[in-house]
Motif scaffolding. Structure first.
Motif, PDB file in Angstrom:
ATOM      1  N   UNK A  14       0.843  -1.204   0.000  1.00  0.00           N
ATOM      2  CA  UNK A  14       0.000   0.000   0.000  1.00  0.00           C
ATOM      3  C   UNK A  14       0.877   1.253   0.000  1.00  0.00           C
ATOM      4  N   UNK A  15       1.911   1.251   0.819  1.00  0.00           N
ATOM      5  CA  UNK A  15       2.811   2.406   0.881  1.00  0.00           C
ATOM      6  C   UNK A  15       3.477   2.643  -0.471  1.00  0.00           C
ATOM      7  N   UNK A  16       3.971   1.574  -1.076  1.00  0.00           N
ATOM      8  CA  UNK A  16       4.593   1.685  -2.396  1.00  0.00           C
ATOM      9  C   UNK A  16       3.585   2.197  -3.428  1.00  0.00           C
ATOM     10  N   UNK A  17       2.363   1.692  -3.359  1.00  0.00           N
ATOM     11  CA  UNK A  17       1.312   2.134  -4.273  1.00  0.00           C
ATOM     12  C   UNK A  17       1.071   3.635  -4.144  1.00  0.00           C
ATOM     13  N   UNK A  18       0.953   4.120  -2.899  1.00  0.00           N
ATOM     14  CA  UNK A  18       0.700   5.557  -2.689  1.00  0.00           C
ATOM     15  C   UNK A  18       1.883   6.412  -3.150  1.00  0.00           C
ATOM     16  N   UNK A  19       3.100   5.935  -2.927  1.00  0.00           N
ATOM     17  CA  UNK A  19       4.281   6.680  -3.380  1.00  0.00           C
ATOM     18  C   UNK A  19       4.330   6.744  -4.906  1.00  0.00           C
ATOM     19  N   UNK A  20       4.026   5.635  -5.558  1.00  0.00           N
ATOM     20  CA  UNK A  20       4.057   5.625  -7.028  1.00  0.00           C
ATOM     21  C   UNK A  20       2.940   6.484  -7.622  1.00  0.00           C
ATOM     22  N   UNK A  21       1.798   6.484  -6.969  1.00  0.00           N
ATOM     23  CA  UNK A  21       0.697   7.340  -7.407  1.00  0.00           C
ATOM     24  C   UNK A  21       1.114   8.805  -7.300  1.00  0.00           C
ATOM     25  N   UNK A  22       1.734   9.170  -6.179  1.00  0.00           N
ATOM     26  CA  UNK A  22       2.192  10.550  -5.981  1.00  0.00           C
ATOM     27  C   UNK A  22       3.263  10.916  -7.010  1.00  0.00           C
ATOM     28  N   UNK A  23       4.163   9.988  -7.286  1.00  0.00           N
ATOM     29  CA  UNK A  23       5.217  10.250  -8.273  1.00  0.00           C
ATOM     30  C   UNK A  23       4.617  10.509  -9.656  1.00  0.00           C
ATOM     31  N   UNK A  24       3.615   9.734 -10.019  1.00  0.00           N
ATOM     32  CA  UNK A  24       2.958   9.954 -11.318  1.00  0.00           C
ATOM     33  C   UNK A  24       2.382  11.364 -11.400  1.00  0.00           C
ATOM     34  N   UNK A  25       1.762  11.827 -10.309  1.00  0.00           N
ATOM     35  CA  UNK A  25       1.203  13.184 -10.304  1.00  0.00           C
ATOM     36  C   UNK A  25       2.316  14.228 -10.380  1.00  0.00           C
ATOM     37  N   UNK A  26       3.373  14.034  -9.588  1.00  0.00           N
ATOM     38  CA  UNK A  26       4.463  15.020  -9.564  1.00  0.00           C
ATOM     39  C   UNK A  26       5.193  15.093 -10.901  1.00  0.00           C
ATOM     40  N   UNK A  27       5.225  13.986 -11.618  1.00  0.00           N
ATOM     41  CA  UNK A  27       5.890  13.972 -12.933  1.00  0.00           C
ATOM     42  C   UNK A  27       4.913  14.271 -14.073  1.00  0.00           C
ATOM     43  N   UNK A  89      -1.505  26.985 -16.923  1.00  0.00           N
ATOM     44  CA  UNK A  89      -0.549  27.647 -17.809  1.00  0.00           C
ATOM     45  C   UNK A  89       0.089  28.797 -17.040  1.00  0.00           C
ATOM     46  N   UNK A  90       1.315  28.723 -16.620  1.00  0.00           N
ATOM     47  CA  UNK A  90       2.243  27.601 -16.788  1.00  0.00           C
ATOM     48  C   UNK A  90       1.872  26.439 -15.872  1.00  0.00           C
ATOM     49  N   UNK A  91       2.332  25.242 -16.192  1.00  0.00           N
ATOM     50  CA  UNK A  91       1.983  24.080 -15.379  1.00  0.00           C
ATOM     51  C   UNK A  91       2.550  24.171 -13.966  1.00  0.00           C
ATOM     52  N   UNK A  92       1.806  23.619 -13.031  1.00  0.00           N
ATOM     53  CA  UNK A  92       2.276  23.556 -11.647  1.00  0.00           C
ATOM     54  C   UNK A  92       3.392  22.531 -11.533  1.00  0.00           C
ATOM     55  N   UNK A  93       4.346  22.844 -10.659  1.00  0.00           N
ATOM     56  CA  UNK A  93       5.364  21.868 -10.252  1.00  0.00           C
ATOM     57  C   UNK A  93       4.977  21.449  -8.841  1.00  0.00           C
ATOM     58  N   UNK A  94       4.745  20.169  -8.648  1.00  0.00           N
ATOM     59  CA  UNK A  94       4.266  19.702  -7.347  1.00  0.00           C
ATOM     60  C   UNK A  94       5.176  18.622  -6.778  1.00  0.00           C
ATOM     61  N   UNK A  95       5.118  18.518  -5.459  1.00  0.00           N
ATOM     62  CA  UNK A  95       5.711  17.408  -4.718  1.00  0.00           C
ATOM     63  C   UNK A  95       4.683  16.977  -3.693  1.00  0.00           C
ATOM     64  N   UNK A  96       4.275  15.732  -3.788  1.00  0.00           N
ATOM     65  CA  UNK A  96       3.349  15.159  -2.818  1.00  0.00           C
ATOM     66  C   UNK A  96       4.166  14.410  -1.765  1.00  0.00           C
ATOM     67  N   UNK A  97       4.072  14.826  -0.514  1.00  0.00           N
ATOM     68  CA  UNK A  97       4.752  14.155   0.598  1.00  0.00           C
ATOM     69  C   UNK A  97       3.695  13.366   1.362  1.00  0.00           C
ATOM     70  N   UNK A  98       3.713  12.066   1.168  1.00  0.00           N
ATOM     71  CA  UNK A  98       2.700  11.194   1.769  1.00  0.00           C
ATOM     72  C   UNK A  98       3.293  10.555   3.028  1.00  0.00           C
TER      73      UNK A  98
END
Length: 171
Positions: A14-27, A89-98
């Motif tokens: 579950x933790x890995x899943x949430x981290x990968x989901x956040x990474x997809x959003x941040x990228x 526009x311009x696109x947001x740069x995000x970091x999700x800290x879960x």
């Protein structure tokens, strides 16, 4: 509801899943993020309100910032891929800290109820003032074909006033 506490391997999955989901959003890999969602997924972000004293609720029982299913989330992603997503526009740069991930048995044997906190850092363009969003998330994560999918996200933003020009990012 299943009663047995999820084992350590399940919690790590579950933790890995949430981290990968956040990474997809941040990228900004939004199509990959959609692949993390069950076909019947719900994505709900209620409106936080400020009330006095011992009010029965601080989150509106009826007003929503987002109340989407996978179809409407797919439409949001398709719009982000065009030149007509003006708010990005311009696109947001995000970091999700879960953090603070806690998994409990779900309503169904193949589901888990997962609580987590998420702090999102967001910057845009040349602005020197980033936005921060502190969020309490309650997810229902479902096992499907040996993998995990997000079946429901209920995300409550801690601020009653958003410190940004818009909320065009996914939580």
């Amino acid at each position: 509801m299943a009663s047995e506490k999820p084992d350590r391997d399940t919690v790590l999955d579950v933790t890995d899943f949430l981290y990968r989901e956040a990474l997809a959003l941040d990228e900004r890999r939004y199509r990959d993020w959609l692949d993390h969602l069950a076909d019947d997924a719900r994505y709900v972000v209620p409106l936080r309100v400020t009330r006095e004293g011992q009010a029965d609720w601080e989150v509106s029982p009826t007003s929503r910032i987002f109340d989407d299913d996978k179809r409407t989330l797919t439409l949001r992603v398709e719009r982000l891929e065009t030149d007509f997503a003006w708010a990005e526009q311009p696109p947001s740069r995000t970091r999700h800290y879960v953090t603070n991930i806690v998994a409990d048995p779900g309503e169904r044997a193949d589901e888990l109820l997962v609580s987590s906190n998420c702090l999102i850092y967001r910057s845009r363009g040349d602005s020197i003032e980033p936005n921060f969003y502190s969020i309490a998330r309650k997810d229902t994560i479902r096992r499907v074909d040996g993998g995990l999918l997000l079946a429901r996200r209920y995300a409550v933003i801690d601020q009653s006033v958003i410190n940004g020009h818009n909320l065009s990012i996914l939580l």
